[in-house]
Design a protein around this motif. Structure first.
Motif, PDB file in Angstrom:
ATOM      1  N   SER A  62       0.837  -1.194   0.000  1.00  0.00           N
ATOM      2  CA  SER A  62       0.000   0.000   0.000  1.00  0.00           C
ATOM      3  C   SER A  62       0.872   1.244   0.000  1.00  0.00           C
ATOM      4  O   SER A  62       2.087   1.188   0.193  1.00  0.00           O
ATOM      5  CB  SER A  62      -0.924   0.004   1.224  1.00  0.00           C
ATOM      6  N   ARG A  63       0.250   2.403  -0.213  1.00  0.00           N
ATOM      7  CA  ARG A  63       0.992   3.666  -0.273  1.00  0.00           C
ATOM      8  C   ARG A  63       1.696   3.945   1.058  1.00  0.00           C
ATOM      9  O   ARG A  63       1.128   3.744   2.134  1.00  0.00           O
ATOM     10  CB  ARG A  63       0.028   4.803  -0.605  1.00  0.00           C
ATOM     11  N   GLN A 193       1.330   3.210 -14.307  1.00  0.00           N
ATOM     12  CA  GLN A 193       0.013   2.925 -14.881  1.00  0.00           C
ATOM     13  C   GLN A 193      -0.039   3.197 -16.382  1.00  0.00           C
ATOM     14  O   GLN A 193      -0.436   2.345 -17.169  1.00  0.00           O
ATOM     15  CB  GLN A 193      -1.077   3.742 -14.165  1.00  0.00           C
ATOM     16  N   ASP A 250       1.959   3.591  -6.935  1.00  0.00           N
ATOM     17  CA  ASP A 250       0.603   3.978  -7.353  1.00  0.00           C
ATOM     18  C   ASP A 250       0.609   5.097  -8.386  1.00  0.00           C
ATOM     19  O   ASP A 250      -0.451   5.517  -8.860  1.00  0.00           O
ATOM     20  CB  ASP A 250      -0.251   4.378  -6.150  1.00  0.00           C
ATOM     21  N   LYS A 252       1.190   8.216  -8.027  1.00  0.00           N
ATOM     22  CA  LYS A 252       0.682   9.494  -7.546  1.00  0.00           C
ATOM     23  C   LYS A 252       1.772  10.429  -7.048  1.00  0.00           C
ATOM     24  O   LYS A 252       1.497  11.590  -6.737  1.00  0.00           O
ATOM     25  CB  LYS A 252      -0.358   9.260  -6.447  1.00  0.00           C
TER      26      LYS A 252
END
Length: 317
Positions: A62-63, A193, A250, A252
């Protein structure tokens, strides 16, 4: 009189040569002077096993929301100029790396504990390997290598290569040309992504270029101008020019390593957070492990038989 003039010319020649040598030495060894004068104090140095345990303590992918203190690892002299580093998906807890110009154009793969997995992979015709990253390439996972170093803008074209992980004979390359001034790319980041490739020029007011994931891998292309780095974080100058970059898993956040900081930039146009680097010479590369921990490299931090040129900031939560 003639002899006096000759001696004067010789003296001026020696003075000029001494001045040039002095300027070269000042430029070459400025970083050593900086380390001695502006050292940020001691940093914990660990063995390869301890280093691995520290940065892999968090198992979740996870982040990352909380980072620990920076740590350093003793590395073998074969990693003396690790200018690019990227995580492997095929070999858990392992990293690919390339060395800077002056070394053979090879891609190495070893575990965080130092185990060598395979014989190095040769990147043919490479001149100055400066960066690497891992990311998608269509339906596959690829390792990207940037042969893009061009100090003093001596190269008219640069090269970007990639290969599918686990398929070493799948190497394909693109030649890059740039309009205007010749770029000196030392940072490469592949968006996890989209698969778009971002190239960061390290010169003052330098640019971020984009190579779309849809680009055919053949021939010569001109990367698209995406933005300018100084607009992405404050106080841009030569000491904060990027030498490495990597996206968070992710996509971001973009992490940028400079001479003084690791900068976490909310992607693409959010705030920037600065983390001071420990006392290392010539920071070179950065990558983000699947669990969010940061691994970074530098040049020339020698002990008697090893060098402390691998660092990490462990993700705690």
């Amino acid at each position: 009189m003639a002899l006096s003039q000759k001696n004067t010319r010789i003296g001026l020649g020696l003075f000029t040569a001494s001045l040039l040598i002095g300027l070269f030495a000042l430029n070459k060894y400025y970083w050593i002077f900086k380390l001695l004068v502006f050292s940020q104090g001691p940093v914990n140095v660990y063995s390869e096993t301890e280093f691995s345990e520290k940065i892999l303590a968090k198992q979740s992918h996870s982040r990352c929301t909380k980072y620990g203190e920076a740590i350093l690892r003793e590395a073998p002299l074969s990693l003396a100029e690790a200018s690019g580093v990227a995580p492997s998906l095929l070999y858990p807890d392992s990293l690919y790396h390339v060395n800077d110009s002056g070394n053979e154009p090879l891609v190495h793969l070893r575990s965080l504990e130092g185990k060598v997995h395979k014989s190095p992979l040769s990147i043919l015709e490479a001149r100055d390997l400066e960066a690497m990253d891992a990311g998608p390439c269509g339906r596959h996972h690829c390792i990207y290598v940037a042969d893009t170093g061009s100090n003093n803008s001596f190269r008219t074209r640069l090269r970007l290569s990639r290969f599918r992980e686990g398929v070493p004979n799948s190497i394909e390359s693109l030649e890059l040309k740039f309009s205007g001034e010749i770029a000196n790319i030392e940072a490469l980041a592949v968006h996890p992504q989209s698969g778009d490739i971002f190239l960061l020029d390290r010169d003052v007011n330098s640019a971020i270029y984009r190579v779309p994931a849809s680009t055919p891998w053949r021939g010569v292309i001109e990367p698209q101008l995406f933005g300018e780095i100084f607009s992405y974080y404050e106080n841009y100058d030569l000491e904060s020019s990027p030498t490495g970059a990597a996206f968070a898993p992710d996509g971001k956040s973009l992490f940028i390593i400079t001479s003084n900081f690791i900068i976490e930039k909310t992607w693409p146009d959010g705030d920037a957070k600065y983390t001071p680097l420990p006392s290392m010479l010539l920071p070179e590369a950065i990558t983000v492990l699947p669990n969010g921990s940061l691994v970074f490299t530098s040049e020339m931090f020698f002990t008697k038989t090893h060098l402390k040129n691998f660092g990490a900031i462990p993700c705690l939560e």
